[in-house]
Design a protein around this motif. Structure first.
Motif, PDB file in Angstrom:
ATOM      1  N   VAL A 119       0.829  -1.206   0.000  1.00  0.00           N
ATOM      2  CA  VAL A 119       0.000   0.000   0.000  1.00  0.00           C
ATOM      3  C   VAL A 119       0.864   1.257   0.000  1.00  0.00           C
ATOM      4  O   VAL A 119       0.570   2.227  -0.705  1.00  0.00           O
ATOM      5  CB  VAL A 119      -0.967  -0.001   1.199  1.00  0.00           C
ATOM      6  N   SER A 120       1.957   1.240   0.751  1.00  0.00           N
ATOM      7  CA  SER A 120       2.843   2.408   0.757  1.00  0.00           C
ATOM      8  C   SER A 120       3.496   2.597  -0.610  1.00  0.00           C
ATOM      9  O   SER A 120       3.629   3.729  -1.095  1.00  0.00           O
ATOM     10  CB  SER A 120       3.918   2.260   1.843  1.00  0.00           C
ATOM     11  N   MET A 121       3.905   1.491  -1.250  1.00  0.00           N
ATOM     12  CA  MET A 121       4.509   1.617  -2.580  1.00  0.00           C
ATOM     13  C   MET A 121       3.501   2.185  -3.568  1.00  0.00           C
ATOM     14  O   MET A 121       3.826   3.077  -4.357  1.00  0.00           O
ATOM     15  CB  MET A 121       5.015   0.256  -3.056  1.00  0.00           C
ATOM     16  N   ALA A 124       5.683  11.997  -3.986  1.00  0.00           N
ATOM     17  CA  ALA A 124       5.843  10.647  -4.525  1.00  0.00           C
ATOM     18  C   ALA A 124       7.287  10.181  -4.404  1.00  0.00           C
ATOM     19  O   ALA A 124       7.556   9.044  -3.997  1.00  0.00           O
ATOM     20  CB  ALA A 124       5.405  10.615  -5.988  1.00  0.00           C
ATOM     21  N   ALA A 125       8.232  11.061  -4.735  1.00  0.00           N
ATOM     22  CA  ALA A 125       9.646  10.693  -4.677  1.00  0.00           C
ATOM     23  C   ALA A 125      10.065  10.326  -3.260  1.00  0.00           C
ATOM     24  O   ALA A 125      10.812   9.361  -3.043  1.00  0.00           O
ATOM     25  CB  ALA A 125      10.501  11.848  -5.196  1.00  0.00           C
ATOM     26  N   GLU A 126       9.557  11.063  -2.290  1.00  0.00           N
ATOM     27  CA  GLU A 126       9.905  10.782  -0.893  1.00  0.00           C
ATOM     28  C   GLU A 126       9.421   9.392  -0.480  1.00  0.00           C
ATOM     29  O   GLU A 126      10.155   8.629   0.164  1.00  0.00           O
ATOM     30  CB  GLU A 126       9.283  11.844   0.015  1.00  0.00           C
ATOM     31  N   VAL A 127       8.193   9.050  -0.854  1.00  0.00           N
ATOM     32  CA  VAL A 127       7.657   7.733  -0.509  1.00  0.00           C
ATOM     33  C   VAL A 127       8.404   6.629  -1.260  1.00  0.00           C
ATOM     34  O   VAL A 127       8.793   5.608  -0.668  1.00  0.00           O
ATOM     35  CB  VAL A 127       6.148   7.666  -0.818  1.00  0.00           C
ATOM     36  N   LEU A 128       8.609   6.821  -2.550  1.00  0.00           N
ATOM     37  CA  LEU A 128       9.257   5.785  -3.357  1.00  0.00           C
ATOM     38  C   LEU A 128      10.719   5.598  -2.970  1.00  0.00           C
ATOM     39  O   LEU A 128      11.254   4.489  -3.064  1.00  0.00           O
ATOM     40  CB  LEU A 128       9.113   6.115  -4.837  1.00  0.00           C
ATOM     41  N   ASP A 129      11.402   6.667  -2.560  1.00  0.00           N
ATOM     42  CA  ASP A 129      12.774   6.524  -2.045  1.00  0.00           C
ATOM     43  C   ASP A 129      12.798   5.537  -0.892  1.00  0.00           C
ATOM     44  O   ASP A 129      13.657   4.651  -0.820  1.00  0.00           O
ATOM     45  CB  ASP A 129      13.305   7.878  -1.550  1.00  0.00           C
ATOM     46  N   ARG A 130      11.850   5.694   0.013  1.00  0.00           N
ATOM     47  CA  ARG A 130      11.808   4.849   1.211  1.00  0.00           C
ATOM     48  C   ARG A 130      11.422   3.409   0.872  1.00  0.00           C
ATOM     49  O   ARG A 130      12.044   2.457   1.360  1.00  0.00           O
ATOM     50  CB  ARG A 130      10.807   5.437   2.199  1.00  0.00           C
ATOM     51  N   GLU A 131      10.408   3.247   0.020  1.00  0.00           N
ATOM     52  CA  GLU A 131       9.887   1.907  -0.237  1.00  0.00           C
ATOM     53  C   GLU A 131      10.783   1.076  -1.147  1.00  0.00           C
ATOM     54  O   GLU A 131      10.896  -0.137  -0.966  1.00  0.00           O
ATOM     55  CB  GLU A 131       8.472   2.005  -0.828  1.00  0.00           C
ATOM     56  N   THR A 132      11.406   1.689  -2.137  1.00  0.00           N
ATOM     57  CA  THR A 132      12.287   0.912  -3.028  1.00  0.00           C
ATOM     58  C   THR A 132      13.509   0.391  -2.286  1.00  0.00           C
ATOM     59  O   THR A 132      14.085  -0.627  -2.677  1.00  0.00           O
ATOM     60  CB  THR A 132      12.731   1.750  -4.234  1.00  0.00           C
ATOM     61  N   ALA A 133      13.902   1.068  -1.199  1.00  0.00           N
ATOM     62  CA  ALA A 133      15.040   0.590  -0.412  1.00  0.00           C
ATOM     63  C   ALA A 133      14.740  -0.733   0.275  1.00  0.00           C
ATOM     64  O   ALA A 133      15.667  -1.453   0.689  1.00  0.00           O
ATOM     65  CB  ALA A 133      15.428   1.645   0.625  1.00  0.00           C
ATOM     66  N   GLU A 134      13.450  -1.088   0.396  1.00  0.00           N
ATOM     67  CA  GLU A 134      13.049  -2.324   1.070  1.00  0.00           C
ATOM     68  C   GLU A 134      12.873  -3.498   0.112  1.00  0.00           C
ATOM     69  O   GLU A 134      12.560  -4.608   0.544  1.00  0.00           O
ATOM     70  CB  GLU A 134      11.728  -2.099   1.825  1.00  0.00           C
ATOM     71  N   ASP A 170      17.214  -9.577  -5.099  1.00  0.00           N
ATOM     72  CA  ASP A 170      17.088 -10.432  -6.277  1.00  0.00           C
ATOM     73  C   ASP A 170      15.796 -10.181  -7.054  1.00  0.00           C
ATOM     74  O   ASP A 170      15.551 -10.827  -8.076  1.00  0.00           O
ATOM     75  CB  ASP A 170      17.161 -11.906  -5.881  1.00  0.00           C
ATOM     76  N   ALA A 171      14.958  -9.254  -6.597  1.00  0.00           N
ATOM     77  CA  ALA A 171      13.691  -8.953  -7.282  1.00  0.00           C
ATOM     78  C   ALA A 171      13.937  -7.879  -8.340  1.00  0.00           C
ATOM     79  O   ALA A 171      13.519  -6.724  -8.208  1.00  0.00           O
ATOM     80  CB  ALA A 171      12.642  -8.501  -6.274  1.00  0.00           C
ATOM     81  N   LEU A 172      14.616  -8.270  -9.415  1.00  0.00           N
ATOM     82  CA  LEU A 172      15.028  -7.295 -10.425  1.00  0.00           C
ATOM     83  C   LEU A 172      13.837  -6.631 -11.107  1.00  0.00           C
ATOM     84  O   LEU A 172      13.866  -5.439 -11.420  1.00  0.00           O
ATOM     85  CB  LEU A 172      15.924  -7.967 -11.475  1.00  0.00           C
ATOM     86  N   ARG A 173      12.771  -7.400 -11.349  1.00  0.00           N
ATOM     87  CA  ARG A 173      11.610  -6.829 -12.028  1.00  0.00           C
ATOM     88  C   ARG A 173      10.960  -5.743 -11.155  1.00  0.00           C
ATOM     89  O   ARG A 173      10.616  -4.673 -11.647  1.00  0.00           O
ATOM     90  CB  ARG A 173      10.593  -7.927 -12.373  1.00  0.00           C
ATOM     91  N   SER A 174      10.813  -6.021  -9.885  1.00  0.00           N
ATOM     92  CA  SER A 174      10.239  -5.021  -8.990  1.00  0.00           C
ATOM     93  C   SER A 174      11.177  -3.832  -8.824  1.00  0.00           C
ATOM     94  O   SER A 174      10.735  -2.681  -8.767  1.00  0.00           O
ATOM     95  CB  SER A 174       9.940  -5.646  -7.618  1.00  0.00           C
ATOM     96  N   GLN A 175      12.476  -4.089  -8.750  1.00  0.00           N
ATOM     97  CA  GLN A 175      13.425  -2.987  -8.650  1.00  0.00           C
ATOM     98  C   GLN A 175      13.326  -2.074  -9.865  1.00  0.00           C
ATOM     99  O   GLN A 175      13.338  -0.842  -9.741  1.00  0.00           O
ATOM    100  CB  GLN A 175      14.845  -3.528  -8.517  1.00  0.00           C
ATOM    101  N   ALA A 176      13.245  -2.678 -11.050  1.00  0.00           N
ATOM    102  CA  ALA A 176      13.149  -1.876 -12.270  1.00  0.00           C
ATOM    103  C   ALA A 176      11.815  -1.134 -12.330  1.00  0.00           C
ATOM    104  O   ALA A 176      11.769   0.062 -12.651  1.00  0.00           O
ATOM    105  CB  ALA A 176      13.323  -2.765 -13.500  1.00  0.00           C
ATOM    106  N   ARG A 177      10.718  -1.818 -12.009  1.00  0.00           N
ATOM    107  CA  ARG A 177       9.387  -1.208 -12.115  1.00  0.00           C
ATOM    108  C   ARG A 177       9.265   0.006 -11.199  1.00  0.00           C
ATOM    109  O   ARG A 177       8.927   1.104 -11.633  1.00  0.00           O
ATOM    110  CB  ARG A 177       8.313  -2.232 -11.747  1.00  0.00           C
ATOM    111  N   TYR A 178       9.537  -0.196  -9.916  1.00  0.00           N
ATOM    112  CA  TYR A 178       9.331   0.893  -8.967  1.00  0.00           C
ATOM    113  C   TYR A 178      10.502   1.866  -8.964  1.00  0.00           C
ATOM    114  O   TYR A 178      10.343   3.042  -8.623  1.00  0.00           O
ATOM    115  CB  TYR A 178       9.075   0.319  -7.580  1.00  0.00           C
ATOM    116  N   GLY A 179      11.678   1.379  -9.389  1.00  0.00           N
ATOM    117  CA  GLY A 179      12.815   2.289  -9.519  1.00  0.00           C
ATOM    118  C   GLY A 179      12.619   3.291 -10.637  1.00  0.00           C
ATOM    119  O   GLY A 179      12.959   4.478 -10.501  1.00  0.00           O
ATOM    120  N   VAL A 180      12.058   2.845 -11.758  1.00  0.00           N
ATOM    121  CA  VAL A 180      11.773   3.770 -12.853  1.00  0.00           C
ATOM    122  C   VAL A 180      10.674   4.747 -12.434  1.00  0.00           C
ATOM    123  O   VAL A 180      10.726   5.939 -12.756  1.00  0.00           O
ATOM    124  CB  VAL A 180      11.376   2.989 -14.130  1.00  0.00           C
ATOM    125  N   ARG A 181       9.675   4.262 -11.699  1.00  0.00           N
ATOM    126  CA  ARG A 181       8.642   5.166 -11.170  1.00  0.00           C
ATOM    127  C   ARG A 181       9.275   6.221 -10.257  1.00  0.00           C
ATOM    128  O   ARG A 181       8.899   7.384 -10.269  1.00  0.00           O
ATOM    129  CB  ARG A 181       7.613   4.357 -10.372  1.00  0.00           C
TER     130      ARG A 181
END
Length: 429
Positions: A324-326, A341-351, A355-366
């Motif tokens: 939900v936070s992401m 949005a950047a503040e929230v995504l900075d925090r959530e992508t760090a978690e 090895d979850a490259l797809r999620s890293q790419a998806r939310y990292g690009v966001r």
């Protein structure tokens, strides 16, 4: 000539009216939305159509509560979903055809037609397992499904789809002779089919994704598992979300909430509805649904038993510790609030798991999109630069959609960092 009273105002004149009503100059608005004064002037004079991103940013900056964003050019109409094949006798084979250009298509073909064509030797059908072996097959298939989901996080869909499809055939065939394990095998096969639909969407084939989602619903219903019928609407809402169709995304999510029996699926539907409201600029409705999603998913986590069969794989993402936070960060960007949005995504992508490259790419690009829209261009470029290997590995059509949006934003700011990144972005846009 003035517009008829029953017609909504055009975007440009309404933007100018709202800007002046707030006492903003073009320069002031330009600083808020990080678009040039000349581009804003052209939009106000109707010499240039606003992008969806600009419409949302202006809507948020001027406090229009979605009214201004609603005047932006509508997205292209979503084509109708493919109709499930009729006349099947339950003894059909689901064939995946891979074309030279890398695209895929799916077709339900009677087994006897495949046999007559001599193709049975190349279609991995699987043999029905004796009843005594059904329990072992079920355990093995559960373990394989977890493995395939992990593999799908680190590689492209085309590598994972063939074995997933083969396993789905095997489970469906084995269920016919599995006795008391029949329902569990069909339910697990439906989870395989639903995941196949997601990967097919990732490969860029929306129609194929819907086709497999329909197959998943049919398998789940045969196994006495009603929840996928509701979750299928959530999945369809993801397709309309990426097409920019806010109204249909909200409608599909609302139908899913009404149909769902479990708190988890109701929570996932509330999340999807929040994303639809964000596209429409509805901040209040978006936040209300996100809060509802948080409550429902927390309840589902505390009481995991629902209407799905015991031991069935979890529906929805398995890589986000706080989905939900992401999604809140995702929604804040679509609401034209990129700094938040950047503040929230900075925090959530760090978690995210390493090895979850797809999620890293998806939310990292966001995350990079949010920073770019907030005017932090070089930082956005650095974030994307760190994601190039992951993005290339997973080959995602949905992530490419956000990369195209990012490229449009970056090209307005030709810094050295942008120029260094553009050659890589060009392979996606």
């Amino acid at each position: 000539m003035p517009q008829p009273a029953h017609q909504p105002p055009r975007f440009g004149p309404e933007l100018r009216r709202l800007r002046l009503a707030r006492g903003f100059t073009l320069g002031h608005l330009s600083l808020l939305v990080h678009y040039s004064k000349s581009q804003l002037s052209k939009v106000e004079r109707s010499l240039k159509s606003p992008s969806t991103e600009l419409a949302r940013l202006c809507d948020s900056a001027l406090g229009a509560e979605g009214a201004l964003a609603a005047l932006a050019p509508p997205p292209r109409e979503t084509p109708p979903a493919p109709t499930p094949d009729s006349g099947s006798d339950g003894d059909d084979i689901w064939m995946m055809q891979m074309d030279p250009d890398g695209s895929t298509s799916f077709e339900s073909v009677p087994r006897r037609a495949v046999m007559a064509a001599g193709a049975a030797t190349v279609i991995p059908l699987g043999q029905p397992a004796p009843q005594a072996d059904s329990a072992a097959l079920l355990r093995t298939a559960h373990s394989l499904f977890a493995h395939y989901r992990r593999l799908g996080q680190s590689t492209g869909p085309q590598l994972v789809l063939p074995p997933l499809i083969a396993q789905t055939h095997s489970l469906r065939a084995s269920a016919r002779h599995a006795g008391r394990h029949r329902a569990a095998l069909l339910s697990l096969a439906s989870r395989y089919a639903e995941y196949i639909g997601w990967l097919v969407q990732e490969s860029g084939d929306d129609r194929g994704a819907l086709w497999w989602t329909d197959r998943a619903v049919e398998l789940a219903a045969s196994g006495g598992d009603p929840e996928l019928a509701a979750y299928a609407l959530v999945r369809r809402g993801l397709i309309t979300l990426y097409r920019g169709d806010a109204a249909q995304t909200v409608e599909l999510a609302q139908r899913a909430r009404q149909l769902a029996d479990s708190d988890r699926v109701r929570g996932l539907a509330a999340q999807r509805e929040a994303q639809g409201h964000a596209l429409a600029g509805g901040h209040r409705d978006c936040m209300r649904r996100l809060e509802e999603a948080r409550t429902l998913l927390a309840t589902a986590g505390a009481t995991p038993a629902d209407s799905s069969p015991p031991g069935a794989p979890v529906i929805g993402t398995s890589t986000l510790t706080d989905p939900v936070s992401m999604i809140t960060g995702w929604c804040l960007h679509d609401l034209g609030r990129p700094g938040e949005a950047a503040e929230v995504l900075d925090r959530e992508t760090a978690e995210l798991p390493p090895d979850a490259l797809r999620s890293q790419a998806r939310y990292g690009v966001r995350r990079a999109l949010a920073h770019a829209a907030a005017g932090e261009i070089d930082h956005a470029c650095a974030l994307v630069q760190a994601l190039t290997a992951a993005t290339d590995a997973v080959a995602s059509a949905t992530i490419t959609t956000d990369l195209r949006r990012l490229a449009i934003t970056l090209r307005r700011h030709p810094t050295t960092a942008v120029q260094n990144l553009l050659p890589w972005l060009a392979s996606y846009v």
